[in-house]
Design a protein around this motif. Structure first.
Motif, PDB file in Angstrom:
ATOM      1  N   ASP A  65      -1.881  -4.016  -8.529  1.00  0.00           N
ATOM      2  CA  ASP A  65      -2.750  -4.649  -7.535  1.00  0.00           C
ATOM      3  C   ASP A  65      -4.133  -3.995  -7.553  1.00  0.00           C
ATOM      4  O   ASP A  65      -4.403  -3.049  -6.811  1.00  0.00           O
ATOM      5  CB  ASP A  65      -2.113  -4.550  -6.151  1.00  0.00           C
ATOM      6  N   HIS A  66      -5.008  -4.518  -8.395  1.00  0.00           N
ATOM      7  CA  HIS A  66      -6.363  -3.977  -8.512  1.00  0.00           C
ATOM      8  C   HIS A  66      -7.148  -4.149  -7.216  1.00  0.00           C
ATOM      9  O   HIS A  66      -7.936  -3.278  -6.851  1.00  0.00           O
ATOM     10  CB  HIS A  66      -7.102  -4.652  -9.673  1.00  0.00           C
ATOM     11  N   TRP A 125      -4.051   9.792  -5.987  1.00  0.00           N
ATOM     12  CA  TRP A 125      -3.111   8.850  -6.589  1.00  0.00           C
ATOM     13  C   TRP A 125      -1.725   9.468  -6.516  1.00  0.00           C
ATOM     14  O   TRP A 125      -1.532  10.617  -6.915  1.00  0.00           O
ATOM     15  CB  TRP A 125      -3.506   8.573  -8.030  1.00  0.00           C
ATOM     16  N   CYS A 133      -0.132   0.170  -4.760  1.00  0.00           N
ATOM     17  CA  CYS A 133      -0.802  -0.603  -5.816  1.00  0.00           C
ATOM     18  C   CYS A 133       0.167  -1.196  -6.820  1.00  0.00           C
ATOM     19  O   CYS A 133      -0.149  -2.194  -7.464  1.00  0.00           O
ATOM     20  CB  CYS A 133      -1.800   0.295  -6.552  1.00  0.00           C
ATOM     21  N   TRP A 134       1.325  -0.579  -6.961  1.00  0.00           N
ATOM     22  CA  TRP A 134       2.295  -1.078  -7.927  1.00  0.00           C
ATOM     23  C   TRP A 134       3.682  -0.559  -7.577  1.00  0.00           C
ATOM     24  O   TRP A 134       3.838   0.588  -7.164  1.00  0.00           O
ATOM     25  CB  TRP A 134       1.928  -0.616  -9.338  1.00  0.00           C
ATOM     26  N   SER A 138       0.738   4.562  -5.751  1.00  0.00           N
ATOM     27  CA  SER A 138       0.014   4.274  -4.525  1.00  0.00           C
ATOM     28  C   SER A 138      -1.197   5.199  -4.424  1.00  0.00           C
ATOM     29  O   SER A 138      -1.349   6.143  -5.204  1.00  0.00           O
ATOM     30  CB  SER A 138       0.920   4.422  -3.301  1.00  0.00           C
ATOM     31  N   MET A 188      -5.982  -4.030  -4.179  1.00  0.00           N
ATOM     32  CA  MET A 188      -5.549  -2.988  -3.241  1.00  0.00           C
ATOM     33  C   MET A 188      -6.237  -1.668  -3.579  1.00  0.00           C
ATOM     34  O   MET A 188      -6.644  -0.921  -2.683  1.00  0.00           O
ATOM     35  CB  MET A 188      -4.033  -2.823  -3.277  1.00  0.00           C
ATOM     36  N   ALA A 189      -6.401  -1.367  -4.865  1.00  0.00           N
ATOM     37  CA  ALA A 189      -7.087  -0.140  -5.278  1.00  0.00           C
ATOM     38  C   ALA A 189      -8.550  -0.167  -4.833  1.00  0.00           C
ATOM     39  O   ALA A 189      -9.082   0.845  -4.359  1.00  0.00           O
ATOM     40  CB  ALA A 189      -6.983   0.041  -6.788  1.00  0.00           C
TER      41      ALA A 189
END
Length: 104
Positions: A75-76, A43, A93-94, A28, A78-79
């Motif tokens: 989830d690109h 991160w 993100c994952w 995240s 979301m990044a």
């Protein structure tokens, strides 16, 4: 620092934190309202009962982000959203498939 089997984060204070890729369960992004003159994007990696918070300015982060982006269903979008936020927030993100959420 990372290789094909593990990620090793060496924070400025404290001991190194090591994750094997197989144990990684969540990625995240945390943002703060402290920018733009200090790093305000971190991160967060979690798994195997451990977590670490890595500055987006950390050495080797660009290469690590490429590797994280290869995780299945990362989830690109979301990044990208997280990178545009200037408030205190957290963006998942994952998450490893098959994990059961923990009840609070």
């Amino acid at each position: 620092m990372f290789d094909e089997s593990k990620i090793i984060h060496s924070p400025l204070k404290g001991e190194d934190i090591e994750f094997h890729w197989a144990d990684l369960s969540e990625v995240s992004i945390e943002t703060t309202d402290q920018g733009p003159f200090v790093d305000d994007v971190f991160w967060v990696l979690a798994g195997g009962g451990r977590f670490c918070r890595i500055s987006s300015n950390a050495e080797g982060m660009e290469e690590l982000l490429e590797k994280l982006g290869e995780l299945p269903e990362f989830d690109h979008q979301m990044a990208i959203v997280a990178m545009s936020v200037a408030t205190n927030a957290r963006f998942e993100c994952w998450k490893k498939q098959g994990l059961v959420p923990v009840e609070a």
